[in-house]
Design a protein around this motif. Structure first.
Motif, PDB file in Angstrom:
ATOM      1  N   PRO A  77      34.271 -28.464   5.730  1.00 29.20           N
ATOM      2  CA  PRO A  77      35.238 -27.407   5.425  1.00 29.20           C
ATOM      3  C   PRO A  77      36.086 -27.066   6.645  1.00 29.20           C
ATOM      4  O   PRO A  77      35.634 -27.190   7.782  1.00 29.20           O
ATOM      5  N   GLY A  78      37.317 -26.665   6.398  1.00 29.00           N
ATOM      6  CA  GLY A  78      38.196 -26.234   7.494  1.00 29.00           C
ATOM      7  C   GLY A  78      38.896 -27.381   8.194  1.00 29.00           C
ATOM      8  O   GLY A  78      39.732 -27.147   9.062  1.00 29.00           O
ATOM      9  N   THR A  79      38.583 -28.640   7.841  1.00 28.04           N
ATOM     10  CA  THR A  79      39.245 -29.786   8.482  1.00 28.04           C
ATOM     11  C   THR A  79      40.544 -30.104   7.733  1.00 28.04           C
ATOM     12  O   THR A  79      40.751 -29.647   6.592  1.00 28.04           O
ATOM     13  N   PHE A  80      41.369 -30.937   8.368  1.00 25.32           N
ATOM     14  CA  PHE A  80      42.604 -31.373   7.716  1.00 25.32           C
ATOM     15  C   PHE A  80      42.264 -32.057   6.386  1.00 25.32           C
ATOM     16  O   PHE A  80      42.915 -31.822   5.363  1.00 25.32           O
ATOM     17  N   MET A  81      41.212 -32.889   6.411  1.00 24.18           N
ATOM     18  CA  MET A  81      40.835 -33.637   5.206  1.00 24.18           C
ATOM     19  C   MET A  81      40.465 -32.691   4.053  1.00 24.18           C
ATOM     20  O   MET A  81      40.825 -32.922   2.895  1.00 24.18           O
ATOM     21  N   MET A 119      42.458 -32.566   0.618  1.00 23.35           N
ATOM     22  CA  MET A 119      41.756 -32.854  -0.637  1.00 23.35           C
ATOM     23  C   MET A 119      41.933 -31.706  -1.639  1.00 23.35           C
ATOM     24  O   MET A 119      42.142 -31.935  -2.824  1.00 23.35           O
ATOM     25  N   THR A 120      41.875 -30.470  -1.116  1.00 24.76           N
ATOM     26  CA  THR A 120      42.050 -29.315  -2.008  1.00 24.76           C
ATOM     27  C   THR A 120      43.454 -29.345  -2.610  1.00 24.76           C
ATOM     28  O   THR A 120      43.639 -29.117  -3.820  1.00 24.76           O
TER      29      THR A 120
END
Ligand SMILES: NC(=O)c1ccc[n+]([C@@H]2O[C@H](COP(=O)([O-])OP(=O)(O)OC[C@H]3O[C@@H](n4cnc5c(N)ncnc54)[C@H](OP(=O)(O)O)[C@@H]3O)[C@@H](O)[C@H]2O)c1
Length: 353
Positions: free
Chosen positions: A252-256, A260-261
């Motif tokens: 959570p909190g990463t660019f990925m 994805m969200t």
């Protein structure tokens, strides 16, 4: 040839899929197993099967409590009063053998539908207690082992179209799977893929795609080795990009995670819509299902798998992976070799279009 592009993904994600009514079947007296059915696509596919009144519906889950909660939800939303939760962990060979032993003693002798849906997506290198990288074992080796060990029961099912069927849940991510020189020149493809030294970050970033390519290889290899008189229809299916818990390992909190969200918001099919592709693979084309045999299915129809998987090089790797898989699994459970000898041929039959 099988291609993927941003345009094909957008077209597919925004195209409507047929409702399950289009391939609904009366499953009275039939036995259905859905692996990884406590959540996501497996749960929604199981809900659809439950609405067709199967004689037995077995939710094969690694976490029984989660499986029981899923069954409760299925019963609450359908009129179905049956259903059972059986434990199986695809990342543990002994758990798969135990599941099959239970099926041998309590399964009633025949199996009509097996949906091999379990899967994980992680970039973290971790070994299972059997010594295999976790995605490699869960998505490929465990899936292959359960499919082969249950093949005799599928083969004993009364051929009553559209069943018996074995569905392997793959992904269009297999289009990004291609093995590099290091893997190709290695003595054993699977051992190289398991090698911690080899599995650096760029390699682990491709692990999910590679595992889904191995799903396509497995379904094709198995289908092409079944004797023509065997009524079991085997295929690999792509559910498309769907809402589910598959991306639970994205930090959570990463660019990925943000990406994805956003992608899910813009593009993803609902879990129920995605699950229709699994039900189609298990029941579609009720005349005999043979036109789905050995094929890659996407968008509730036969589509061509990746160019790489169809290339000479891809076919050669497929053959090696099949032989290696049987060798590895035979050590885990000696029944594998016996089943291969009894139900499968050494030579592969060409696929008909
Ligand atoms: N969602 C997508 O966009 C998408 C796209 C293409 C293909 N797929 C494929 O669809 C299939 C279903 O995924 P999903 O999207 O529904 O993901 P999900 O919501 O995470 O469901 C995966 C299921 O697999 C189970 N599972 C994981 N490891 C297992 C193991 N070792 N033994 C037994 N069961 C195990 C999970 O159980 P736990 O809950 O206990 O972990 C869960 O029931 C996967 O094969 C995936 O690769 C998904």
């Amino acid at each position: 040839m099988g291609k993927i592009s941003i345009f094909s993904v957008l077209r597919d994600q925004y195209s409507a899929l047929p409702a399950v009514d289009a391939f609904k079947s009366d499953l009275t007296g039939k036995t259905v197993i859905v692996v990884g059915s406590n959540t996501g696509l497996g749960l929604e596919a199981s809900r659809h099967f439950a609405s067709m009144n199967p004689g037995r519906l077995i939710l094969a889950c690694r976490n029984v409590a989660k499986g029981e909660a899923a069954l409760k939800s299925i019963r609450a939303t359908t009129k179905y009063e049956g259903g059972e939760v059986w434990e199986v962990d695809l990342a543990d060979f002994s758990s798969i053998s135990a599941f099959v032993n239970k099926f041998e003693s309590e399964g009633g002798g025949r199996l009509d539908i097996l949906v091999e849906n379990s899967g994980i997506a992680t970039r973290k290198y971790a070994l299972t207690k059997d010594g295999w990288e976790s995605t490699l074992q869960t998505n490929h080796l465990g899936t292959a082992m359960l499919g082969i060990l249950l093949l005799p029961y599928l083969s004993k099912a009364i051929a009553n179209p559209p069943t018996p069927r074995l569905v392997v849940v793959s992904s269009d991510m297999h289009f990004f799977g291609k093995f590099d020189e290091t893997v190709k020149s290695s003595k054993c493809v699977l051992e190289k893929l398991n090698d911690e030294q080899y599995c650096n970050q760029p390699i682990m970033r491709q692990r999910y795609s590679h595992s889904k390519l191995l799903n396509v290889f497995f379904a094709r290899s198995l289908a092409s080795r079944l004797a023509p008189q065997n009524a079991v229809v085997v295929n690999a299916v792509n559910p498309g990009f769907c809402h589910s818990e598959l991306r639970r390992n994205v930090p959570p909190g990463t660019f990925m995670s943000v990406w994805m969200t956003l992608m899910e918001f813009l593009l993803a099919r609902s879990t129920e819509v995605g699950s229709r592709t699994l039900v189609h693979a298990a029941l579609g084309s009720p005349e005999n299902g043979k036109n789905l045999h050995g094929h890659y299915l996407s968008n509730c129809r036969v589509e061509e798998e990746s160019d790489y998987s169809l290339s000479k090089e891809g076919r050669e790797v497929e053959e090696r992976v099949w032989n290696e898989t049987i060798e590895i699994l035979s050590k885990a459970d000696p029944r594998i070799k016996e089943i291969v000898a009894e139900y499968l041929t050494n030579t592969t039959a060409p696929r008909s279009y």
